[in-house]
Each structure stands twice: as structure tokens, then as C-alpha cells.
Design a protein around this motif. Structure first.
Motif, short mmCIF file in Angstrom:
data_model
loop_
_atom_site.label_atom_id
_atom_site.label_comp_id
_atom_site.label_asym_id
_atom_site.label_seq_id
_atom_site.Cartn_x
_atom_site.Cartn_y
_atom_site.Cartn_z
N GLY A 148 66.64 38.04 79.05
CA GLY A 148 66.23 37.47 80.34
C GLY A 148 67.15 37.93 81.46
N ARG A 149 67.65 36.95 82.25
CA ARG A 149 68.53 37.29 83.37
C ARG A 149 69.99 37.02 83.07
N THR A 150 70.30 36.83 81.76
CA THR A 150 71.67 36.42 81.44
C THR A 150 72.68 37.56 81.54
N GLY A 151 72.21 38.79 81.44
CA GLY A 151 73.14 39.92 81.38
C GLY A 151 73.61 40.18 79.94
N LEU A 152 73.29 39.25 79.03
CA LEU A 152 73.67 39.47 77.62
C LEU A 152 72.76 40.54 77.03
N LYS A 153 73.35 41.36 76.17
CA LYS A 153 72.54 42.34 75.43
C LYS A 153 72.63 41.99 73.96
N LEU A 154 71.51 41.53 73.43
CA LEU A 154 71.48 41.08 72.04
C LEU A 154 70.98 42.18 71.11
N SER A 155 71.55 42.22 69.91
CA SER A 155 70.99 43.13 68.91
C SER A 155 69.58 42.65 68.58
N THR A 156 68.67 43.60 68.38
CA THR A 156 67.28 43.21 68.14
C THR A 156 67.15 42.37 66.87
N VAL A 157 67.97 42.67 65.87
CA VAL A 157 68.04 41.78 64.70
C VAL A 157 69.22 40.84 64.93
N GLY A 158 68.95 39.54 64.93
CA GLY A 158 70.02 38.56 65.07
C GLY A 158 70.27 37.90 63.72
N PHE A 159 71.48 37.39 63.55
CA PHE A 159 71.86 36.76 62.28
C PHE A 159 71.59 35.26 62.36
N GLY A 160 70.56 34.81 61.65
CA GLY A 160 70.26 33.38 61.57
C GLY A 160 71.18 32.77 60.53
N LEU A 203 69.93 47.30 71.33
CA LEU A 203 70.26 46.08 72.06
C LEU A 203 69.18 45.83 73.10
N ARG A 204 68.85 44.56 73.33
CA ARG A 204 67.88 44.23 74.39
C ARG A 204 68.45 43.15 75.28
N GLU A 205 68.17 43.27 76.58
CA GLU A 205 68.63 42.28 77.57
C GLU A 205 67.98 40.93 77.29
#
Ligand code: NAD
Length: 316
Positions: free
Chosen positions: A7-19, A3-5
């Protein structure tokens, strides 16, 4: 899945996202069952970020993604949903009135009471001054109303991001989504990363396979690349195949290498593609990239490096 942050959102996104554009049948027909199984496997495999738009398949992608997310029966805070506004099958409309109605329509199709990210879709097709003075202020109101947690912009020409970010109050925008500019054949987004970081926005990179250019099957008919770019990418794909390697795996891994990019959105339309892309990310984390194949592919693509295509209307 790492997971990566964002920006400043506090969200942690999986490095692979589902398009989710393929769920709108943009890359061939996908049944509801196939879509639901793909989203389900992605989520079980650690993919927590799903991106769609009312434009994809003329609202179909949002509807199908909504069904698939509901079928997960997972807590709402366990996945992150991004959609867009301003671009529709009928054309572009970045007016405050249209984007304000748009989010309600999207929420209904997605069967959600809020999205995590709402983005102005492909702003180079609108007046950038309207985006700055009318569309983004409307999105700020939608954020205040709780319909979206964060807001952003998307587009192809990288210059549109700095045009807008230099004209809105600092901290207004949370996210920038760039596409086809951080893949093996085009890494121009890399040069803009320090600027975007200084502006405090999270960075999402879409289309690591260059919308199908970096696949064995090749791009869809509507792909806007020049014949020269298409044939160079096909030569790279054929080279990998000949060596028993897979161009798509290599291309996704290349895009994942830049840790300043929070998530790489890959369009996925089948369980097999989810499996392959998740495996590619895992393999990268454990064994690194195949440097030999990468340098061979980079050599093949060198004559077309960072060649893009026109997108949008000319700004005066
Ligand atoms: P992509 O580069 O991710 O390529 C998608 C194509 O590759 C599809 O045909 C898919 O079926 C195929 N594919 C996926 N995994 C594969 C694998 N392992 N092997 C072989 N083929 C594979 O392009 P994309 O779908 O356009 O981009 C990803 C997502 O990013 C979109 O679905 C959308 O959510 C987002 N996006 C947004 C914008 C924007 O906002 N302007 C633009 C482009 C993409």
C-alpha cells in the motif's frame, strides 16, 4: 525473492511471507530448533515478512518467533514483523485498555521494541462499531507512541473490511489481512481489490493452502470447512499426486499470481516446507504456472468454488 510495496506504507514485503501460526503448534508440534532453523532459512532465502499473533498457541508463536528472530542476528530493519491484538486463547477483547496492554506483552515475547504492523485480529468476532470507535483509535495512539509503525485489521468475512474502512478517516488504516479468500478454491478477495486499492490500504493474503485443505496431508481436525469442501480439496490433491504434481506448490503459485496482493502468508513449520515454498515462488518467476494442472484442479474445485464457512458474531 520478489518484493512488493505494501500500500502506502513504503514497506517492501517478500511475496512469500512466513506465517508463524504453526510455531504455536497449531498444525502439530514444532520444536524450538525446527522453528529457529525454518525462520533462519526463510530469511536467508529472501523472506523478510513474519506474521504472528498472541492467539497462536496461546502466545507460544510470538515467543518462539521472538527467539528465532533474535537468533538471526540481523539488523532490525532487515525484517518486517506483524502481530495482532484483540484475540486471545481466553477469548476476544477489543477494548482500548486490552489492546494497549497487549502490544507491550507482544513486544516482550517477541523481544522487540516495536513491531512493523499491529492488526486487530478477526474483527468479525467483536462489535465493528467498537473496532471503529475504540480499538482503531487506540491503535493510532500506539502508532504515535512508536510501538508499531503501521496498523491494520484482519478477518474472514470480506464485508467487515468495507464496513470499517467506510467509517474511519481516510488514511487511518494501513493494512488489511484477508485469509482463505485468495486460493485456488476461493478467489473472492480479487473482487474487493479495486476497493481496497482506492482506500489506499496494503493487501496481505493469508492461507494460500486454505489452512491445510490444499495439501496432500489434508487439513487439521479443527478445520471449519464443510465435508463437501474438504473432500473436493482432497480429490484435487489426489489428482495432482496421481499426475506426479504437488497441490501445495500449485496453490501457492496461484495465490502469488495476483500482483495487487503484496504478500502471501504461508504457514511453515519445517525447513522442508520453507525450501518447497521458496522453490515454488522461484519456479513461478522463471517458468510460470502449470496451466494444465491449474485448469484440471479448478475443474475439480468448481462445485465448491468460493464456498466459505461462518465466522464471527452476527452484526445487527
Ligand atoms: P496455510 O494455508 O498457509 O496452510 C498452512 C498449512 O500448510 C500448515 O499445516 C503447513 O504446515 C502446511 N504447509 C506449508 N507449506 C507446505 C508445503 N509446501 N507442502 C505441504 N504443506 C505445507 O494456512 P495458515 O498457516 O493458517 O496461514 C498462513 C499464515 O497466515 C498463518 O500462519 C498466520 O500467520 C496468517 N493468518 C492470519 C489469519 C488472521 O489474521 N485472521 C488467519 C489465517 C492465517
Amino acid at each position: 525473492m520478489e518484493l512488493r510495496e505494501l500500500g502506502r506504507t513504503g514497506l517492501k514485503l517478500s511475496t512469500v511471507g512466513f506465517g508463524a501460526s504453526p510455531l504455536g503448534n497449531v498444525f502439530g508440534t514444532v520444536s524450538d530448533e525446527q522453528a529457529i532453523a525454518s525462520v533462519s532459512l526463510a530469511f536467508q532465502s529472501g523472506i523478510n515478512f513474519f506474521d504472528t499473533s498472541p492467539y497462536y498457541g496461546g502466545t507460544l508463536s510470538e515467543k518462539v518467533l521472538g527467539k528465532a528472530l533474535k537468533a538471526l542476528q540481523a539488523p532490525r530493519n532487515s525484517y518486517i514483523v506483524a502481530t495482532k491484538c484483540g484475540r486471545y486463547k481466553e477469548g476476544f477483547d477489543f477494548s482500548a485498555d486490552r489492546v494497549t496492554r497487549s502490544i507491550d506483552e507482544s513486544l516482550e515475547r517477541l523481544q522487540l521494541d516495536h513491531v512493523d504492523i499491529l492488526q486487530c485480529h478477526d474483527i468479525e468476532f467483536g462489535s465493528l462499531d467498537q473496532i471503529v470507535n475504540e480499538t482503531i483509535p487506540a491503535l493510532v495512539k500506539l502508532k504515535e507512541a512508536g510501538k508499531t509503525r503501521f496498523i491494520g485489521i484482519t478477518g474472514l468475512p470480506l464485508s467487515v473490511f468495507s464496513y470499517v474502512l467506510d467509517r474511519v478517516p481516510p488514511g487511518t488504516l494501513d493494512v488489511v489481512l484477508s485469509y482463505c479468500h485468495y486460493c485456488v478454491n476461493d478467489s473472492a478477495l480479487g473482487d474487493l481489490v479495486p476497493y481496497l486499492k482506492a482506500k489506499g490500504v496494503g493487501i496481505i493474503n493469508a492461507s494460500p493452502l486454505s489452512m491445510g485443505l490444499l495439501t496432500e496431508a489434508g487439513p487439521p481436525e479443527w478445520h471449519p470447512a464443510s465435508p463437501q469442501l474438504k473432500s473436493a480439496c482432497q480429490a484435487a490433491a489426489a489428482h495432482c499426486k496421481e499426475k506426479g504434481k504437488n497441490i501445495s506448490k500449485l496453490a501457492l503459485q496461484y495465490s502469488l499470481l495476483n500482483k495487487e496482493i503484496s504478500s502471501v502468508l504461508v504457514g511453515m513449520k519445517s525447513v522442508e516446507q520453507v525450501e518447497e515454498n521458496v522453490a515454488a515462488a522461484r519456479e513461478l518467476a522463471t517458468s510460470g504456472i502449470d496451466e494444465e494442472a491449474l485448469s484440471e484442479v479448478e475443474a475439480i474445485l468448481k462445485p465448491v468454488k468460493s464456498q466459505s464457512w461462518p465466522s464471527g458474531i452476527q452484526q445487527s
